[in-house]
Write an enzyme that holds these catalytic residues in place. Structure first.
Site, mmCIF file in Angstrom:
data_model
loop_
_atom_site.group_PDB
_atom_site.id
_atom_site.type_symbol
_atom_site.label_atom_id
_atom_site.label_comp_id
_atom_site.label_asym_id
_atom_site.label_seq_id
_atom_site.Cartn_x
_atom_site.Cartn_y
_atom_site.Cartn_z
ATOM 1 N N ASN A 34 1.017 -1.368 -0.080
ATOM 2 C CA ASN A 34 -0.275 0.201 0.367
ATOM 3 C C ASN A 34 0.705 1.466 -0.112
ATOM 4 O OD1 ASN A 34 0.339 -0.307 2.302
ATOM 5 N ND2 ASN A 34 -0.636 0.456 3.567
ATOM 6 N N PHE A 82 5.374 -9.990 4.560
ATOM 7 C CA PHE A 82 6.330 -9.100 5.035
ATOM 8 C C PHE A 82 5.780 -7.717 5.464
ATOM 9 C CE2 PHE A 82 9.701 -10.716 1.834
ATOM 10 C CZ PHE A 82 10.454 -10.598 2.360
ATOM 11 N N ALA A 83 3.675 -7.039 4.568
ATOM 12 C CA ALA A 83 4.170 -6.459 5.257
ATOM 13 C C ALA A 83 2.970 -6.342 6.464
ATOM 14 C CB ALA A 83 2.463 -5.763 4.450
ATOM 15 N N ASN A 101 -3.065 -2.866 12.040
ATOM 16 C CA ASN A 101 -2.428 -3.363 10.899
ATOM 17 C C ASN A 101 -1.351 -4.282 10.264
ATOM 18 O OD1 ASN A 101 -2.062 -2.399 7.975
ATOM 19 N ND2 ASN A 101 0.004 -2.469 9.198
ATOM 20 N N SER A 126 10.061 -11.628 14.210
ATOM 21 C CA SER A 126 11.735 -10.719 14.791
ATOM 22 C C SER A 126 12.482 -11.322 16.127
ATOM 23 C CB SER A 126 10.852 -9.898 14.969
ATOM 24 O OG SER A 126 12.353 -8.962 15.668
ATOM 25 N N TYR A 151 4.419 -3.925 19.236
ATOM 26 C CA TYR A 151 5.198 -4.356 17.530
ATOM 27 C C TYR A 151 5.411 -5.944 17.816
ATOM 28 C CZ TYR A 151 8.864 -5.626 14.096
ATOM 29 O OH TYR A 151 9.171 -6.255 13.491
ATOM 30 N N LYS A 155 3.690 -9.776 16.138
ATOM 31 C CA LYS A 155 4.750 -10.833 16.352
ATOM 32 C C LYS A 155 4.742 -11.994 16.567
ATOM 33 C CE LYS A 155 6.810 -8.281 12.626
ATOM 34 N NZ LYS A 155 6.152 -9.267 11.478
ATOM 35 N N ASN A 200 16.944 2.406 14.345
ATOM 36 C CA ASN A 200 17.783 1.706 14.344
ATOM 37 C C ASN A 200 19.476 1.898 14.465
ATOM 38 O OD1 ASN A 200 15.553 0.047 13.052
ATOM 39 N ND2 ASN A 200 16.133 -0.321 14.609
ATOM 40 N N LEU A 201 20.320 1.099 15.056
ATOM 41 C CA LEU A 201 22.069 2.011 14.911
ATOM 42 C C LEU A 201 22.500 1.889 13.689
ATOM 43 C CD1 LEU A 201 24.097 1.728 16.933
ATOM 44 C CD2 LEU A 201 24.551 -0.694 16.119
HETATM 45 P P1 NAD Z 1 9.073 -2.079 6.068
HETATM 46 O O1 NAD Z 1 8.379 -1.295 6.198
HETATM 47 O O2 NAD Z 1 10.503 -1.345 4.853
HETATM 48 O O3 NAD Z 1 8.441 -2.300 4.818
HETATM 49 C C1 NAD Z 1 7.442 -3.025 4.997
HETATM 50 C C2 NAD Z 1 6.237 -2.428 3.931
HETATM 51 O O4 NAD Z 1 4.645 -3.197 3.526
HETATM 52 C C3 NAD Z 1 6.085 -1.594 3.230
HETATM 53 O O5 NAD Z 1 6.146 -1.707 1.912
HETATM 54 C C4 NAD Z 1 4.467 -0.479 3.530
HETATM 55 O O6 NAD Z 1 4.680 -0.211 2.710
HETATM 56 C C5 NAD Z 1 3.971 -2.259 3.852
HETATM 57 N N1 NAD Z 1 2.580 -2.719 4.145
HETATM 58 C C6 NAD Z 1 2.474 -2.055 5.673
HETATM 59 N N2 NAD Z 1 1.613 -2.245 5.986
HETATM 60 C C7 NAD Z 1 0.402 -2.626 4.763
HETATM 61 C C8 NAD Z 1 -0.822 -3.132 4.251
HETATM 62 N N3 NAD Z 1 -1.905 -2.308 5.425
HETATM 63 N N4 NAD Z 1 -1.036 -3.466 3.346
HETATM 64 C C9 NAD Z 1 -0.411 -3.799 1.999
HETATM 65 N N5 NAD Z 1 1.497 -3.427 2.758
HETATM 66 C C10 NAD Z 1 1.438 -2.344 3.786
HETATM 67 O O7 NAD Z 1 9.683 -2.698 6.769
HETATM 68 P P2 NAD Z 1 11.116 -3.948 6.718
HETATM 69 O O8 NAD Z 1 12.216 -3.593 7.086
HETATM 70 O O9 NAD Z 1 10.914 -4.684 4.911
HETATM 71 O O10 NAD Z 1 10.460 -5.287 6.676
HETATM 72 C C11 NAD Z 1 9.741 -5.825 6.632
HETATM 73 C C12 NAD Z 1 8.932 -7.196 7.859
HETATM 74 O O11 NAD Z 1 10.289 -7.687 8.716
HETATM 75 C C13 NAD Z 1 7.965 -6.467 8.547
HETATM 76 O O12 NAD Z 1 7.173 -7.364 9.080
HETATM 77 C C14 NAD Z 1 9.408 -6.389 9.890
HETATM 78 O O13 NAD Z 1 8.735 -6.100 10.869
HETATM 79 C C15 NAD Z 1 9.723 -7.873 9.577
HETATM 80 N N6 NAD Z 1 10.937 -7.458 10.299
HETATM 81 C C16 NAD Z 1 11.683 -6.132 10.405
HETATM 82 C C17 NAD Z 1 13.016 -6.443 10.978
HETATM 83 C C18 NAD Z 1 14.278 -5.203 10.693
HETATM 84 O O14 NAD Z 1 15.279 -4.681 11.826
HETATM 85 N N7 NAD Z 1 14.406 -4.272 8.945
HETATM 86 C C19 NAD Z 1 13.611 -6.853 12.064
HETATM 87 C C20 NAD Z 1 12.283 -7.267 11.889
HETATM 88 C C21 NAD Z 1 11.197 -8.345 11.220
HETATM 89 C C1 UD1 Z 2 15.309 -2.765 17.862
HETATM 90 C C2 UD1 Z 2 13.634 -3.124 18.239
HETATM 91 C C3 UD1 Z 2 13.597 -4.720 17.477
HETATM 92 C C4 UD1 Z 2 13.964 -4.786 16.287
HETATM 93 C C5 UD1 Z 2 15.059 -4.074 15.361
HETATM 94 C C6 UD1 Z 2 14.850 -4.426 14.286
HETATM 95 C C7 UD1 Z 2 13.430 -1.314 20.059
HETATM 96 C C8 UD1 Z 2 13.503 -1.471 21.184
HETATM 97 N N1 UD1 Z 2 14.099 -2.897 19.398
HETATM 98 O O1 UD1 Z 2 16.713 -3.492 18.372
HETATM 99 O O2 UD1 Z 2 12.217 -4.969 18.554
HETATM 100 O O3 UD1 Z 2 13.270 -6.241 16.297
HETATM 101 O O4 UD1 Z 2 14.794 -2.872 16.292
HETATM 102 O O5 UD1 Z 2 14.648 -3.526 13.651
HETATM 103 O O6 UD1 Z 2 13.395 -0.447 19.213
HETATM 104 N N2 UD1 Z 2 21.739 2.105 19.318
HETATM 105 C C9 UD1 Z 2 22.681 2.970 19.903
HETATM 106 N N3 UD1 Z 2 22.453 4.468 19.936
HETATM 107 C C10 UD1 Z 2 21.730 4.402 18.909
HETATM 108 C C11 UD1 Z 2 20.625 3.048 17.889
HETATM 109 C C12 UD1 Z 2 20.890 2.025 19.196
HETATM 110 O O7 UD1 Z 2 23.643 3.003 21.119
HETATM 111 O O8 UD1 Z 2 20.842 5.502 18.361
HETATM 112 C C13 UD1 Z 2 22.095 0.336 19.942
HETATM 113 C C14 UD1 Z 2 20.925 -0.085 20.600
HETATM 114 O O9 UD1 Z 2 20.979 0.466 22.026
HETATM 115 C C15 UD1 Z 2 21.026 -1.515 20.766
HETATM 116 C C16 UD1 Z 2 21.881 -1.046 19.173
HETATM 117 O O10 UD1 Z 2 22.478 -0.153 19.256
HETATM 118 O O11 UD1 Z 2 21.900 -1.739 21.419
HETATM 119 C C17 UD1 Z 2 20.950 -1.726 18.124
HETATM 120 O O12 UD1 Z 2 20.360 -1.337 18.154
HETATM 121 P P1 UD1 Z 2 18.540 -1.300 16.998
HETATM 122 O O13 UD1 Z 2 19.277 -1.354 15.396
HETATM 123 O O14 UD1 Z 2 17.723 -0.239 17.304
HETATM 124 O O15 UD1 Z 2 18.023 -2.930 17.364
HETATM 125 P P2 UD1 Z 2 17.524 -3.432 18.125
HETATM 126 O O16 UD1 Z 2 18.255 -2.993 19.757
HETATM 127 O O17 UD1 Z 2 17.916 -5.063 18.372
#
Ligand code: NAD
Ligand code: UD1
Length: 343
Positions: A34, A82-83, A101, A126, A151, A155, A200-201
């Protein structure tokens, strides 16, 4: 005939890389997205990389009318779902947005999947489901802990829904628990687009290096780890993408051992935040500005995967090192900046 796979969220970060991996393995792909967190321009970039154009349908999976119409008109052999919404902090502030969602999308998708007699379903889970695991590296049978973020709860709940569904209807379902995905495609044509200030880091580091933030704040220097900073398992997004192809092939060949299977997807190696910063400094060839501040609430101390199950059952192993993954993340950040300058 080539198998045709529905990839929901296929224009997002991990989805778009997986579409490329599917094309490279001769699958046909239809994407449903979407565009709530992605951009249609990624379609052309996928085609530039693979020479193939995925079909694309733009609608919201929580909207039943286009969803039914989609299944009426698109025969498919499997789904990679993935969505979802993924912003952990936002999910704490607006929980219903995330529960609605992530759960309604999944349930409606499964209802149509069931009504049409489909099989082969792969779900994006995740490592967040483990919370702070008692033992490291984390195995798939580690107990799931109560979580602070809606969130993360979506999962855990989604996995429960899938487990109950797959068991009673004897379907082939796989849940893939990603550790920390980072980096961009090696072509540097696609990568991650964080909305707003990245939580994220790695995107925060690359944005700081390009000058968008004055310095990195490291959350916590008093963890019980080798240098006091928290440890994670950073996996390159294309390694992750390839694992989906391996899982899909296992399902299509009927090689699954039970109707619901779970696999960790990580590298098996833990790196501290300071190690990531030092690795990035080596790429920049100069020092990087950071300060150590208080821990971030909800963070865990250490998580890295036991990947032996995925290696044995999927025949898959992450190959790209942390340094190479960071190089792609940095090249991607520079590409975004130079594209912005052109407009
Ligand atoms: P992303 O946001 O880049 O991709 C998700 C996509 O889904 C987007 O393009 C968004 O437009 C679409 N979307 C969301 N809701 C929708 C809906 N209701 N209908 C149609 N499309 C929809 O995220 P990502 O990083 O690619 O993550 C993909 C999956 O992996 C997610 O389920 C996320 O929770 C999971 N995941 C991601 C991470 C991460 O760090 N990126 C870590 C663990 C798990
Ligand atoms: C985060 C999410 C987790 C998700 C994962 C991958 C939280 C509490 N958890 O986890 O649900 O599955 O991302 O998308 O947000 N860090 C810093 N400075 C920053 C950013 C991060 O020190 O500016 C540190 C964090 O404290 C952590 C590490 O870097 O120790 C990684 O952080 P991040 O990339 O956010 O991932 P997660 O904490 O593993």
């Amino acid at each position: 005939m080539n198998k045709r796979i529905l990839v929901t969220g296929g224009l997002g970060y991990i989805g778009s890389h997986t579409v490329i991996a599917l094309h490279e393995n001769n699958y046909e792909v239809v994407i449903v997205d979407n565009l709530s967190n992605s951009d249609k321009s990624f379609l052309k970039k996928i085609t530039d990389i693979t020479g193939k154009s995925p079909d694309f349908e733009c609608f919201d999976l929580t909207d039943l009318i286009p969803l039914k119409r989609f299944f009426d008109t698109h025969p498919i052999d499997g789904i990679i779902h993935f969505a979802a919404f993924k912003a952990v902090r936002e999910s704490v502030k607006i929980p219903l947005k995330y529960y609605y969602n992530n759960l309604v999308s999944l349930i409606q998708l499964l209802q149509e999947f069931q009504a049409r007699g489909l099989d082969n379903f792969i779900f994006s889970s995740s490592c967040t489901v483990y919370g702070q695991a008692d033992k490291l590296p984390i195995k798939e049978d580690a107990p799931l802990k109560p979580l602070e973020s809606p969130y993360g709860s979506t999962k855990q709940m989604s996995e429960q829904i899938l487990r109950d569904y797959a068991n009673i209807h004897i379907k082939k379902v796989v849940s893939l628990r990603y550790f920390n995905p980072i980096g961009a495609h090696l072509s540097i044509k696609i990568g991650e687009f964080p909305l707003g200030i990245p939580q994220n880091l790695v995107p925060f580091i690359t944005q700081t290096a390009i000058g968008m933030h004055p310095k990195l704040s490291i959350f916590g220097g008093d963890y019980n780890t080798k240098d006091g900073t928290a440890i994670r398992d950073y996996i390159h997004v294309y390694d992750l993408a390839k694992a989906h192809v391996a899982a899909l092939s296992r399902l299509l060949r009927g090689k699954n051992r039970s109707s619901f299977e779970v696999f960790n997807l990580g590298t098996g190696r833990g790196h501290s935040v300071l190690e990531v910063v030092k690795a990035f400094e080596r790429i920049l060839n100069k020092s990087f500005d950071y300060q150590i501040i208080d821990r971030r609430s909800g963070d865990i101390e250490a998580a890295y995967a036991d990947t032996s199950l995925a290696e044995k059952e999927l025949g898959w192993k992450a190959e790209i090192s942390l340094e190479e993954a960071l190089q792609t993340a940095w090249a991607w950040e520079k590409k975004i900046a130079s594209d912005k300058e052109k407009f």
